[in-house]
Design a protein around this motif. Structure first.
Motif, PDB file in Angstrom:
ATOM      1  N   SER A  55     -90.401   3.747  63.852  1.00 46.29           N
ATOM      2  CA  SER A  55     -89.820   3.038  62.488  1.00 46.29           C
ATOM      3  C   SER A  55     -90.834   2.074  62.383  1.00 46.29           C
ATOM      4  CB  SER A  55     -88.666   2.830  62.518  1.00 46.29           C
ATOM      5  OG  SER A  55     -88.268   2.243  63.704  1.00 46.29           O
ATOM      6  N   PHE A 367     -86.879   6.000  66.068  1.00 47.26           N
ATOM      7  CA  PHE A 367     -86.367   4.795  65.907  1.00 47.26           C
ATOM      8  C   PHE A 367     -86.067   4.196  67.262  1.00 47.26           C
ATOM      9  CE2 PHE A 367     -82.620   1.872  66.592  1.00 47.26           C
ATOM     10  CZ  PHE A 367     -83.060   0.928  65.583  1.00 47.26           C
ATOM     11  N   ILE A 369     -85.032   0.028  68.899  1.00 45.15           N
ATOM     12  CA  ILE A 369     -84.689  -1.441  68.602  1.00 45.15           C
ATOM     13  C   ILE A 369     -85.973  -2.417  68.668  1.00 45.15           C
ATOM     14  CG2 ILE A 369     -82.449  -1.335  69.631  1.00 45.15           C
ATOM     15  CD1 ILE A 369     -83.332  -2.619  72.007  1.00 45.15           C
ATOM     16  N   SER A 405     -76.845  -1.853  68.622  1.00 50.11           N
ATOM     17  CA  SER A 405     -77.773  -1.847  67.634  1.00 50.11           C
ATOM     18  C   SER A 405     -77.024  -1.007  66.590  1.00 50.11           C
ATOM     19  CB  SER A 405     -79.168  -1.293  67.960  1.00 50.11           C
ATOM     20  OG  SER A 405     -79.769  -1.167  66.604  1.00 50.11           O
ATOM     21  N   TRP A 407     -78.113   0.766  63.063  1.00 46.40           N
ATOM     22  CA  TRP A 407     -79.253   0.984  62.229  1.00 46.40           C
ATOM     23  C   TRP A 407     -79.163   2.332  61.234  1.00 46.40           C
ATOM     24  CZ3 TRP A 407     -81.869   6.199  63.542  1.00 46.40           C
ATOM     25  CH2 TRP A 407     -81.448   6.703  64.729  1.00 46.40           C
ATOM     26  N   ARG A 416     -84.351   1.978  60.197  1.00 45.31           N
ATOM     27  CA  ARG A 416     -84.422   0.701  60.489  1.00 45.31           C
ATOM     28  C   ARG A 416     -83.025  -0.145  61.059  1.00 45.31           C
ATOM     29  NH1 ARG A 416     -82.478  -2.784  56.114  1.00 45.31           N
ATOM     30  NH2 ARG A 416     -81.452  -1.592  54.630  1.00 45.31           N
ATOM     31  N   GLU A 417     -83.244  -1.455  61.943  1.00 48.20           N
ATOM     32  CA  GLU A 417     -82.047  -1.649  62.379  1.00 48.20           C
ATOM     33  C   GLU A 417     -81.479  -2.922  61.495  1.00 48.20           C
ATOM     34  OE1 GLU A 417     -82.067  -4.756  65.501  1.00 48.20           O
ATOM     35  OE2 GLU A 417     -81.116  -3.457  66.726  1.00 48.20           O
TER      36      GLU A 417
END
Length: 480
Positions: A55, A367, A369, A405, A407, A416-417
């Protein structure tokens, strides 16, 4: 053939591949959880050409603040922490998975489990604690029953049973408790399963009088009484709700046509979506999509593999519409620093797959972090669950010392976070083992710090707070 010391009184058990030895160190297969001085780092490798990219970083990374001993994005509030306490506060008392029911959270621990009263999420309190050693005590609840996974040899199923010798007639499998009185859980019975139970998944029956447990475990371990070859299967345990003492293994569905000699078989974890009659299994070597319309005899629909990026297929999560599946990779078994600058963004990450109407999986993106961790912090994708936001695919997930996290993978090609909480480095292995969203709050089971309660306040996620459910086992998905 390799060997790893599972530290069952000095017993050495043979393991059939190097990947499993990494897994056993932290993911709970009876390893001694006393942290090492410094987790090993993972060698970097280039992202292969032609595969979906990781990502892209969002245009605006969530701003961070500090509260107590944690760093967090501005939309996350750390409400509470309940540190470990006796009898579940010893050097081997690692916090593990969580389940929820009404005003209670149930938290597994290498030495047993705790029941927390969360009627006031900002002030959780201990309702009861049960000393019942047996790594890793993966946990689920259904009605008045609680289930624990035991993946280390014991001399018997009872809570006071000592460690056993895997080469002899030892016991490992599922323990069952009556939790009608949350202040006084009672051991009811147990079911032995091949290669123990590393994790299990609760599956409601087609009628309310039965529930099933899909047992995931790695193997085989030649020369042991509890994990003989071959082991290219899961075990299905049938539990009559009104007669749990009669629970038993009713089938052992094969995951492939035949076992590969010298390779690990079985699965690490498995998530079901009963309303859709589907299951997604994270197994050793690949991800598997299954039809579970026949609860006793699930059938494999598809295998997917990612030889370039995935090392240990660890877990799976459907989106609400069952049009996507997120598979997580536990590169390094949880002890390695795979969120550092030297590890590619497609490794130790999540892979997002589209799930078509033809029930076929197609890889779309990855994805990980975006917050770079130090080489001393064990960090990799771990357990998480959906936030019930209509029309959006949003997930909360634990990343060990990478923290918690939140997301968004609504766009599978550019996840995306949108929020996070994490502590600073701790000595050895630590961090969030599991993080789940339940009735307006995020609950995180930290390996060494205990239970954390978080709240996210964000226009994107606020609709989730309107959804209330009576029970949550994260690997048993229900629609919202």
């Amino acid at each position: 053939m390799g060997q790893v010391d599972r530290r069952n009184g000095g017993t050495v058990r043979p393991i059939v591949a190097f990947v499993l030895s990494a897994l056993l160190l932290v993911a709970g297969c009876g390893a001694d959880p006393t942290p090492a001085a410094s987790p090993p780092s993972t060698a970097a490798a280039p992202t292969p050409q032609g595969s979906p990219s990781a990502s892209e970083q969002p245009a605006e990374t969530p701003a961070s603040g500090i509260s107590g001993d944690g760093t967090h994005s501005d939309n996350i509030t750390h409400l509470a922490n309940v540190p470990p306490s006796a009898p579940l506060d010893g050097p081997q008392s690692w916090g593990t998975d969580l389940a929820f029911q009404g005003d209670y959270a149930f938290v597994g621990n290498f030495d047993g489990f705790s029941v927390f009263d969360i009627s006031d999420p900002s002030k959780p309190s201990i309702a009861s604690q049960v000393l019942c050693p047996g790594e890793q005590n993966d946990i689920s609840v259904s009605g008045n029953l609680l289930f624990l996974s035991i993946d280390s040899a014991r001399v018997g199923p009872e809570c006071d049973a000592q460690r056993g010798e895997p080469e002899s007639d030892a016991w490992e499998g599922i323990r069952i408790f009556d939790i009608e009185d949350k202040t006084n859980p009672k051991f009811v019975s147990a079911v032995q399963t091949d290669c123990g139970s590393h994790t299990h998944t609760l599956v409601p029956g087609k009628s309310p009088d039965k529930v099933y447990l899909y047992i995931s475990s790695p193997g085989p371990e030649p020369g042991t009484a509890t994990c003989p070859p071959p082991h290219n299967k899961i075990s299905v345990v049938e539990v009559p709700v009104e007669a749990p003492k009669t629970a038993k293994v009713v089938s052992q569905p094969a995951l492939s046509e035949k076992a590969v000699e010298g390779a690990i078989g079985g699965c690490h974890d498995l998530t079901v979506y009963p309303e859709k009659d589907l299951a997604a299994a994270a197994c050793f070597g690949d991800g598997i999509l299954m039809d579970i319309s026949d609860r006793v005899n699930p059938k494999v629909l598809q295998h997917v593999s990612d030889k370039e990026n995935f090392a240990i297929w660890h877990s799976a999560t459907f989106n609400n519409d069952a049009t996507k599946v997120v598979f997580g990779d536990e590169l390094g078994g949880g002890v390695s620093a795979t969120c550092d600058a030297n590890t590619p963004k497609t490794k130790g990450a999540n892979a997002v797959y589209d799930l078509g109407k033809d029930r076929r999986l197609t890889l779309r993106g990855y994805f990980k972090i975006p917050r770079e961790q130090s080489p001393e912090e064990n960090c990799v994708a771990h357990n998480g669950s959906l936030l019930p936001v209509p029309g959006k695919d949003i997930m909360v997930q634990s990343w060990y010392q990478g923290g918690v996290s939140v997301w968004d993978f609504t766009d599978a090609t550019k996840p995306r976070e949108i929020g996070f909480f994490e502590r600073g480095p701790v000595p050895g292995v630590g961090g969030s083992w599991s993080a789940y969203y339940y009735n307006g709050h995020i609950y995180s089971s930290d390996i060494t710090k205990g239970l954390d309660v978080l709240r996210i306040d964000d226009p994107l996620t606020d609709p989730a707070a309107k959804v209330k459910i009576k029970e949550l086992n994260a690997q048993t998905q229900v629609s919202h």
